[in-house]
Design an enzyme around this catalytic site. Structure first.
Site, PDB file in Angstrom:
ATOM      1  N   GLU A 189       0.194  -3.723  23.462  1.00  0.00           N
ATOM      2  CA  GLU A 189       0.805  -2.606  23.856  1.00  0.00           C
ATOM      3  C   GLU A 189       0.160  -1.997  25.277  1.00  0.00           C
ATOM      4  O   GLU A 189      -1.181  -1.982  25.338  1.00  0.00           O
ATOM      5  CB  GLU A 189       0.792  -1.479  22.707  1.00  0.00           C
TER       6      GLU A 189
ATOM      7  N   HIS B 142       6.278   2.497  19.486  1.00  0.00           N
ATOM      8  CA  HIS B 142       5.088   3.017  18.416  1.00  0.00           C
ATOM      9  C   HIS B 142       5.435   4.333  18.217  1.00  0.00           C
ATOM     10  O   HIS B 142       4.335   5.275  18.333  1.00  0.00           O
ATOM     11  CB  HIS B 142       3.709   2.875  19.281  1.00  0.00           C
TER      12      HIS B 142
ATOM     13  N   GLY C  62       0.667  -1.201   0.037  1.00  0.00           N
ATOM     14  CA  GLY C  62      -0.052  -0.120   0.094  1.00  0.00           C
ATOM     15  C   GLY C  62       0.880   1.057  -0.132  1.00  0.00           C
ATOM     16  O   GLY C  62       1.985   1.402  -0.433  1.00  0.00           O
ATOM     17  N   ARG C  63       0.293   2.422   0.339  1.00  0.00           N
ATOM     18  CA  ARG C  63       0.961   3.638   0.395  1.00  0.00           C
ATOM     19  C   ARG C  63       2.444   3.439   1.153  1.00  0.00           C
ATOM     20  O   ARG C  63       3.328   4.071   0.615  1.00  0.00           O
ATOM     21  CB  ARG C  63       0.244   4.711   0.972  1.00  0.00           C
ATOM     22  N   ILE C  64       2.542   2.912   2.461  1.00  0.00           N
ATOM     23  CA  ILE C  64       3.611   2.795   3.372  1.00  0.00           C
ATOM     24  C   ILE C  64       4.607   1.910   2.620  1.00  0.00           C
ATOM     25  O   ILE C  64       5.787   2.297   2.493  1.00  0.00           O
ATOM     26  CB  ILE C  64       3.319   2.678   4.794  1.00  0.00           C
TER      27      ILE C  64
ATOM     28  N   SER D 215       3.955  -1.960  11.474  1.00  0.00           N
ATOM     29  CA  SER D 215       2.451  -1.860  11.054  1.00  0.00           C
ATOM     30  C   SER D 215       1.423  -2.202  12.236  1.00  0.00           C
ATOM     31  O   SER D 215       1.308  -0.994  12.902  1.00  0.00           O
ATOM     32  CB  SER D 215       2.220  -3.244  10.009  1.00  0.00           C
ATOM     33  N   ARG D 216       1.097  -3.296  12.730  1.00  0.00           N
ATOM     34  CA  ARG D 216       0.646  -3.550  13.840  1.00  0.00           C
ATOM     35  C   ARG D 216       1.044  -4.648  14.797  1.00  0.00           C
ATOM     36  O   ARG D 216       1.610  -5.718  13.964  1.00  0.00           O
ATOM     37  CB  ARG D 216      -1.214  -3.650  13.844  1.00  0.00           C
TER      38      ARG D 216
ATOM     39  N   ALA E 267       6.419   5.329  14.932  1.00  0.00           N
ATOM     40  CA  ALA E 267       6.758   5.575  13.271  1.00  0.00           C
ATOM     41  C   ALA E 267       6.223   6.792  12.841  1.00  0.00           C
ATOM     42  O   ALA E 267       6.942   7.521  11.883  1.00  0.00           O
ATOM     43  CB  ALA E 267       6.345   4.497  12.539  1.00  0.00           C
TER      44      ALA E 267
HETATM   45  C1  GLV Z   1      -0.056   4.694  13.795  1.00  0.00           C
HETATM   46  O1  GLV Z   1       0.157   3.585  14.357  1.00  0.00           O
HETATM   47  C2  GLV Z   1      -1.159   4.973  12.969  1.00  0.00           C
HETATM   48  O2  GLV Z   1      -2.016   3.948  12.780  1.00  0.00           O
HETATM   49  O3  GLV Z   1      -1.565   6.006  12.634  1.00  0.00           O
END
Ligand code: GLV
Length: 325
Positions: free
Chosen positions: A267, A285, A155-157, A237-238, A287
């Site tokens: 988390e 977390h 995807g975009r990332i 990501s997650r 990013a």
């Molecule tokens: C960060 O983890 C977001 O989903 O923006």
């Protein structure tokens, strides 16, 4: 009377002021996570909530906050919100897509490079006074240039991460539920492969899928067994995309060489064993955490909330069904 809105954690003044022009705002500027009972108490009488990933909106919360019309999440992910329950109850849910892609891709690279070249370990070594001078055999890491990068989720990332790999002369392979068109593959210099091939051939596996039931524990025992012993896993990501227990086992058994993690299954905690592992970098977390990006995310969330409570369709509405398409 102006509508009442709750801001569940500290946000930028600019976004708070914008909300303040439209609503009576109650905000938790102490910036501590709100426990569910407090959240419910604070939500009473509120039509909107501007919130973060650390605040859970499940059906139990929704059931006792019948006035709520909009939950505006300051994040692209929204796994802290039961969107189906919101739709059932007529509550709009919005997120902040697009603005954090490059920042998250930058950070993915930060984790990748830092893990491969043992930067955090070296920093600790220096600060604790252990360094006694240059040594040929000290802190040997893994080269990044001209290696194979496997991008999971294009995807975009994922695309942003792949684009940055060009500067390192890397071979980039990707996998996703759908292959992109050939022109896009050419543009990014990537090759589509199946999951198995990606895991077997990559020196770095970087995860960029959203959290869905199908992506939960996407990386588990079988997957780590397929990876190269010298490979490094990167996850921005997650957390639940990776089976953390399986990751610990794989690292202990030397099935992979290391991991750079920004997200965790539960988390703000992680599997205890990860804490003691030198070949693992644990980021909290962050990013998307650049001043520029987080400020944009907060403004976008404020605008979503304002639109929703002024009878307009919020730009980033996730459950269109609530308003009828
Ligand atoms: C960060 O983890 C977001 O989903 O923006």
């Amino acid at each position: 009377m102006r509508p009442k809105v709750l801001v569940t954690r500290k946000i930028f003044d600019e976004a708070l002021n914008l909300l303040g022009k439209h609503f009576d705002v109650e905000s938790n500027q102490r910036d501590l996570p709100v426990i569910p009972s407090q959240l419910v108490k604070r939500l009473q009488g509120k039509l909107g909530a501007v919130t973060l990933l650390s605040c859970v909106f499940d059906d139990k919360v929704l059931a006792v906050c019948p006035e709520l019309k909009i939950i505006s999440n300051i994040a692209v992910g929204f796994n802290n919100i039961d969107v189906k329950a919101c739709t059932r109850r007529g509550v709009m849910v919005t997120n902040t897509p697009g603005v954090l892609d490059d920042t998250t891709a930058d950070f993915t690279w930060c984790l990748l490079l830092a893990t491969a070249r043992r930067v955090v370990e070296g920093d600790k070594f220096f600060r604790t006074g252990k360094w006694k001078g240059w040594g040929l055999m000290q802190f040997l890491g893994h080269d990044v240039h001209r290696k194979t990068l496997g991008v999971v989720g294009f995807g975009r990332i994922g695309k942003g991460v792949a684009r940055r790999a060009k500067g390192f002369d890397m071979r980039v392979i990707y996998t996703d539920v759908q292959r992109v068109d050939e022109a896009t593959e050419r543009e990014y210099g990537v090759m589509y492969v199946d999951k198995r091939t990606l895991l077997r051939e990559s020196d770095f596996v970087s995860l960029h899928v959203p959290l869905f039931p199908e992506t939960t524990h996407y990386m588990s025992h079988a997957e780590f067994t397929l990876m190269k012993k010298t490979a490094i896993l990167i996850n921005a990501s997650r957390g639940p995309v990776v089976d953390e227990k399986a990751l610990v086992k794989a690292l202990k058994e030397g099935k992979i060489a290391g991991a750079g993690l920004d997200v965790y299954e539960k988390e703000p905690k992680c599997e205890r064993a990860l804490i003691g592992m030198k070949n693992v970098i644990l980021a909290p977390h962050i990013a998307s955490a650049s001043v520029e990006t987080r400020a944009k995310m907060a403004m976008m969330a404020a605008q979503n909330c304002i639109a929703a409570l002024s009878g307009q369709r919020p730009p980033n509405l996730l459950n269109q069904e609530v308003l009828g398409r």
